[in-house]
Design an enzyme around this catalytic site. Structure first.
Site, mmCIF file in Angstrom:
data_model
loop_
_atom_site.group_PDB
_atom_site.id
_atom_site.type_symbol
_atom_site.label_atom_id
_atom_site.label_comp_id
_atom_site.label_asym_id
_atom_site.label_seq_id
_atom_site.Cartn_x
_atom_site.Cartn_y
_atom_site.Cartn_z
ATOM 1 N N HIS A 159 -14.955 -3.031 7.501
ATOM 2 C CA HIS A 159 -14.185 -2.702 6.299
ATOM 3 C C HIS A 159 -14.269 -3.780 5.230
ATOM 4 O O HIS A 159 -13.401 -3.877 4.366
ATOM 5 C CB HIS A 159 -12.720 -2.394 6.637
ATOM 6 C CG HIS A 159 -12.556 -1.250 7.582
ATOM 7 N ND1 HIS A 159 -12.950 0.033 7.272
ATOM 8 C CD2 HIS A 159 -12.086 -1.201 8.849
ATOM 9 C CE1 HIS A 159 -12.706 0.824 8.292
ATOM 10 N NE2 HIS A 159 -12.188 0.102 9.269
ATOM 11 N N GLY A 178 -8.276 -7.095 2.800
ATOM 12 C CA GLY A 178 -9.467 -7.658 3.438
ATOM 13 C C GLY A 178 -9.817 -6.978 4.752
ATOM 14 O O GLY A 178 -10.421 -7.580 5.626
ATOM 15 N N GLY A 179 -9.452 -5.712 4.881
ATOM 16 C CA GLY A 179 -9.839 -4.958 6.078
ATOM 17 C C GLY A 179 -9.013 -5.296 7.315
ATOM 18 O O GLY A 179 -9.242 -4.744 8.376
ATOM 19 N N LYS A 196 -2.986 1.703 8.686
ATOM 20 C CA LYS A 196 -3.213 0.524 7.856
ATOM 21 C C LYS A 196 -1.941 -0.306 7.774
ATOM 22 O O LYS A 196 -0.844 0.239 7.729
ATOM 23 C CB LYS A 196 -3.551 0.931 6.414
ATOM 24 C CG LYS A 196 -4.907 1.540 6.213
ATOM 25 C CD LYS A 196 -5.123 1.788 4.721
ATOM 26 C CE LYS A 196 -6.427 2.502 4.473
ATOM 27 N NZ LYS A 196 -6.642 2.747 3.042
ATOM 28 N N ARG A 200 -6.298 -8.030 -9.833
ATOM 29 C CA ARG A 200 -6.973 -9.316 -10.074
ATOM 30 C C ARG A 200 -8.415 -9.030 -10.466
ATOM 31 O O ARG A 200 -8.856 -7.882 -10.424
ATOM 32 C CB ARG A 200 -6.967 -10.143 -8.793
ATOM 33 C CG ARG A 200 -7.582 -9.334 -7.640
ATOM 34 C CD ARG A 200 -7.797 -10.146 -6.395
ATOM 35 N NE ARG A 200 -7.842 -9.335 -5.194
ATOM 36 C CZ ARG A 200 -8.942 -8.790 -4.668
ATOM 37 N NH1 ARG A 200 -10.101 -8.961 -5.252
ATOM 38 N NH2 ARG A 200 -8.877 -8.070 -3.571
ATOM 39 N N GLU A 238 -9.199 1.225 -6.389
ATOM 40 C CA GLU A 238 -10.144 1.598 -5.332
ATOM 41 C C GLU A 238 -9.882 3.039 -4.892
ATOM 42 O O GLU A 238 -8.747 3.404 -4.592
ATOM 43 C CB GLU A 238 -9.994 0.659 -4.129
ATOM 44 C CG GLU A 238 -10.351 -0.780 -4.447
ATOM 45 C CD GLU A 238 -10.406 -1.672 -3.202
ATOM 46 O OE1 GLU A 238 -11.211 -2.610 -3.210
ATOM 47 O OE2 GLU A 238 -9.651 -1.432 -2.236
ATOM 48 N N HIS A 268 -16.823 4.232 -0.741
ATOM 49 C CA HIS A 268 -15.836 3.427 -1.455
ATOM 50 C C HIS A 268 -16.340 3.299 -2.889
ATOM 51 O O HIS A 268 -17.365 2.676 -3.139
ATOM 52 C CB HIS A 268 -15.719 2.055 -0.787
ATOM 53 C CG HIS A 268 -14.832 1.091 -1.525
ATOM 54 N ND1 HIS A 268 -13.709 0.526 -0.954
ATOM 55 C CD2 HIS A 268 -14.909 0.589 -2.780
ATOM 56 C CE1 HIS A 268 -13.141 -0.278 -1.841
ATOM 57 N NE2 HIS A 268 -13.849 -0.264 -2.952
ATOM 58 N N LYS A 287 0.821 -1.202 0.000
ATOM 59 C CA LYS A 287 0.000 0.000 0.000
ATOM 60 C C LYS A 287 0.864 1.265 0.000
ATOM 61 O O LYS A 287 0.551 2.225 -0.685
ATOM 62 C CB LYS A 287 -0.914 0.015 1.220
ATOM 63 C CG LYS A 287 -2.102 -0.935 1.130
ATOM 64 C CD LYS A 287 -3.000 -0.738 2.356
ATOM 65 C CE LYS A 287 -3.949 -1.894 2.592
ATOM 66 N NZ LYS A 287 -4.987 -2.040 1.599
#
Ligand code: ADP
Ligand code: ADP
Ligand code: MG
Length: 668
Positions: free
Chosen positions: A235, A164-165, A158, A296, A275, A208, A116
């Protein structure tokens, strides 16, 4: 085009990929773990190779074995689905080294977007807007704290390698930062093997919104519009839709251009999703910031397929085979509105605790009853399959399409109402409550929708007590009739020439015990009474496979009800919703109040509950004389004719044997 591919995944996505391959005449190879030996995805493919134990690390993540399987079966390409190896650049490289095409982006693009923090630095250079934050390599806790203070609270910590939150922590004030950081790092280390974090401003009232992109090996890249995935719990996405409500063509074009810029910055090939987090400032309008790119095919790709009329897996196969993108940007159009619901094995009322178990009953909405292509179910399970603890809890995806959002919404509600799952808890009813909540219905979307609407989402039972009891009683009678049809000598319809038979039912509903009585009236009608409620129960059975289906009327309500009884639990489904009611001692049995001449005898061994008369009373034909209880049911013993009570032979509370004379009467 390839002639044979291996699908390195399981469940719905493996079945989804297999379906397109089959349509295109491409042969498929499945891989499977011990737990999946007889799974639907194995049956959906032409061949299958066993790759190991049930835990993902022993099978679906065993990439050497998967590459061996591809070589052994002559597959030219591997589709990784989502999750598992789909974003593993080492696997993508290993495929290339083995001379097998990886149906996905180049390993370099996976690597670049995988972290990230690093990807954000890359995006900054490409001019893609970022949430104000800190995403550098230096992880000194004091520096991180200073950065959080600089950004201003609330902030979000984060896991840099997260997904996956997992590992995400919102921090409201400086004093809480240190503890939240430690806990995020702990979870990140356990889940992702790295405790590097990044810090972002926590966007207020965020939505989102993500953009589907597609690149090819000829330097083309397009965007296939957006999906709104704001409805989330912890999330994680719950409902997804396309297009995003409130989107203007200008804003869409800006987001699309930013997404394409992001993809081009890493020489992206194949299907990807960029995203964005979209801020909705109080003064109105929207602002978008890059969050991450998923390299993906995404779980929610079907909503994009619905609005574009395209098959994204077909595009993936064509692009991986070296073909150019089938369409140019200006040839892409949005048609109508699509919504996807993720049906998961979980208990929403218990903090979404994942559930495991067997899909004893699994009935999907009748996709053919609607216009073709308007309701779609993507799943990897069949009735009788189990949801095991080894894999994720998603049972199926329900996708609907409509000309407008309102139409799609109505279809989603209807399709959820027709989804029947018995054997494990699911979020189906919860999803209906979300779809019908004021916020979702009015497209008042942001990631806090679920907590905001909690009052109408959790602990809801739209079926209600009266209908639940009526359904359970009716279903017992239907089951008994089925037995009688097979054995005409065991008639137990309760009809007697001279007496009213009263049957007793013990229920438990929402944790409360309750006693119901069903009286067989002389005209054949059924009177159902419990608590303050009393009314005539009517039902007609309808054809069905398994369980009981009936047109049921009670207390002014008329509903088509479907029931299944599993042990003592009766599962009730109707248009209003679904519920469960426990019928304590389901062993249904009927009593016969025998009346021959002056002898009134016990129809079966049991207990005398009460006498309604005493010696010397003048009685009328049909009048209730005594009540006895046997086999958990009460039986009223009625006067066979006018007359006088001569003698009571027992007292209330006495146990009597079958055929025992209860009282003597002299008939007039
Ligand atoms: P989306 O594709 O909508 O972004 P998620 O990010 O929730 O969905 O993840 C997609 C799917 O992949 C989910 O079903 C999730 O359980 C699974 N998944 C995510 N990360 C992994 C992983 N590291 N290993 C295996 N499965 C994963
Ligand atoms: P993951 O890799 O786990 O999917 P993401 O970075 O994609 O993590 O974020 C997942 C979700 O977390 C988003 O969809 C959004 O709901 C929430 N989120 C992420 N970043 C922010 C932020 N800066 N402010 C508020 N919410 C955020
Ligand atoms: Mg994400």
């Amino acid at each position: 085009m390839f002639t044979k591919i291996l699908i390195a995944n399981r469940g719905e996505i493996a079945c989804r990929v297999a379906a397109t391959a089959r349509r295109l005449g491409v042969r498929t190879v499945a891989v499977y773990s011990d737990a999946d030996a007889s799974a639907k995805h194995v049956a959906a493919c032409d061949e299958a190779v066993h790759i190991g134990g049930s835990a993902p690390k022993d099978s679906y993540l065993q990439w050497e074995r998967i590459i061996e399987a591809a070589k052994a079966t002559g597959a030219q390409a591997i589709h990784p689905g989502y999750g598992f190896l789909s974003e593993n650049d080492a696997f993508a490289n290993a495929c290339a080294n083995a001379g097998i095409a990886f149906i996905g982006p180049p390993a370099s693009a996976i690597l670049a977007m995988g972290l990230k923090a690093e990807s954000k630095q890359l995006m900054e250079k490409a001019g893609v807007p970022l949430v104000p934050g800190y995403h550098a390599a230096d992880q000194d806790p004091a520096l991180l704290q200073r950065e959080a203070n600089r950004i201003g609270y609330p902030v979000l910590i984060k896991a840099s390698a997260g997904g996956g939150g997992k590992g995400m922590r919102a921090v409201d004030k400086a004093e809480d930062f240190e503890a939240a950081l430690a806990s995020c790092q702990r979870e990140a280390r356990n889940s992702f093997g790295s405790d590097a974090v990044l810090i972002e401003k926590y966007v207020q009232r965020p939505r989102h919104i993500e953009i589907q992109v597609f690149g090819d090996t000829h330097g083309n890249c397009v965007y296939l519009f957006e999906r709104d995935c704001s409805v989330q719990r912890r999330h994680q996405k719950v409902l997804e839709e396309a297009p995003a409500p409130g989107m203007t063509p200008e804003f869409r074009a800006q987001m699309g251009a930013a997404a394409v810029a992001a993809a081009k910055a890493v020489n992206y090939v194949g299907a990807g999703t960029v995203e964005f987090i979209v801020e909705q400032p109080p003064e109105g309008g929207m602002r978008f910031y890059f969050m991450e790119m998923n390299t993906r095919l995404q779980v929610e790709h079907p909503v994009t397929e619905a609005i574009t009329g395209l098959d994204l897996v077909e595009w993936q196969l064509r692009v991986a085979g070296g073909e150019p993108l089938p369409l140019k940007q200006e040839e892409l159009r949005i048609h109508g509105h699509a919504i996807e619901a993720r049906i998961c094995a979980e208990t929403p009322d218990n903090n979404f605790l994942p559930a495991t178990g067997t899909l004893t009953v699994y009935r999907k909405p009748d996709c053919t009853a609607f216009e073709r292509g308007v309701v779609r179910v993507d799943d990897g399970v069949r009735e009788g399959d189990t949801i095991s603890p080894f894999y994720d809890s998603m049972v199926a995806k329900l996708i609907v399409h409509g000309a407008t959002r309102a139409e799609a919404l109505a279809r989603m509600d209807a399709a959820l109402a027709e989804t029947r799952i018995v054997g494990l808890s699911t979020n189906v009813q919860f999803l209906r409550h979300v779809v019908n909540s004021p916020s979702f219905a009015q497209a008042n979307l942001d990631t806090a929708l679920i907590p905001r609407e909690a009052a109408v989402l959790f602990h809801q039972d739209k079926v209600g007590l009266a209908l639940a009891v009526a359904s359970a009683v009716a279903q017992t009678l239907v089951a008994e009739r089925a037995v009688e049809a097979a054995d005409p000598f065991s008639r137990r319809d309760g009809w007697r020439p001279h007496g009213l038979t009263v049957r007793r039912f013990d229920f438990e509903y929402l944790g409360e015990s309750l006693l119901a009585h069903l009286t067989y009236l002389h005209d054949g009608a059924l009177q159902l009474t419990f608590g303050e409620v009393s009314g005539v129960l009517q039902f007609d059975t309808l054809p069905t496979e398994g369980g009981a289906r009936m047109d049921l009327q009670f207390q002014g309500q008329r509903q088509t009800v479907q029931t299944w009884q599993l042990g003592e639990i009766v599962h009730v489904f109707c248009a209003l919703g679904a519920t469960q009611i426990t019928e304590i001692d389901a062993l249904a049995h009927a009593g016969v109040a025998a009346a021959d001449g002056g002898r009134l005898t016990a129809p079966m061994p049991g207990k005398v509950l009460s006498f309604a008369v005493k010696a010397g009373d003048v009685i009328k034909k049909g009048q209730a004389l005594a009540v006895m209880e046997a086999m958990k049911m009460e039986h009223t013993i009625a006067a066979p004719a006018d007359g006088t009570v001569a003698e009571l032979l027992y007292a209330p509370g006495d146990q009597v044997s079958e055929g025992a004379e209860l009282l003597k009467i002299t008939t007039a």
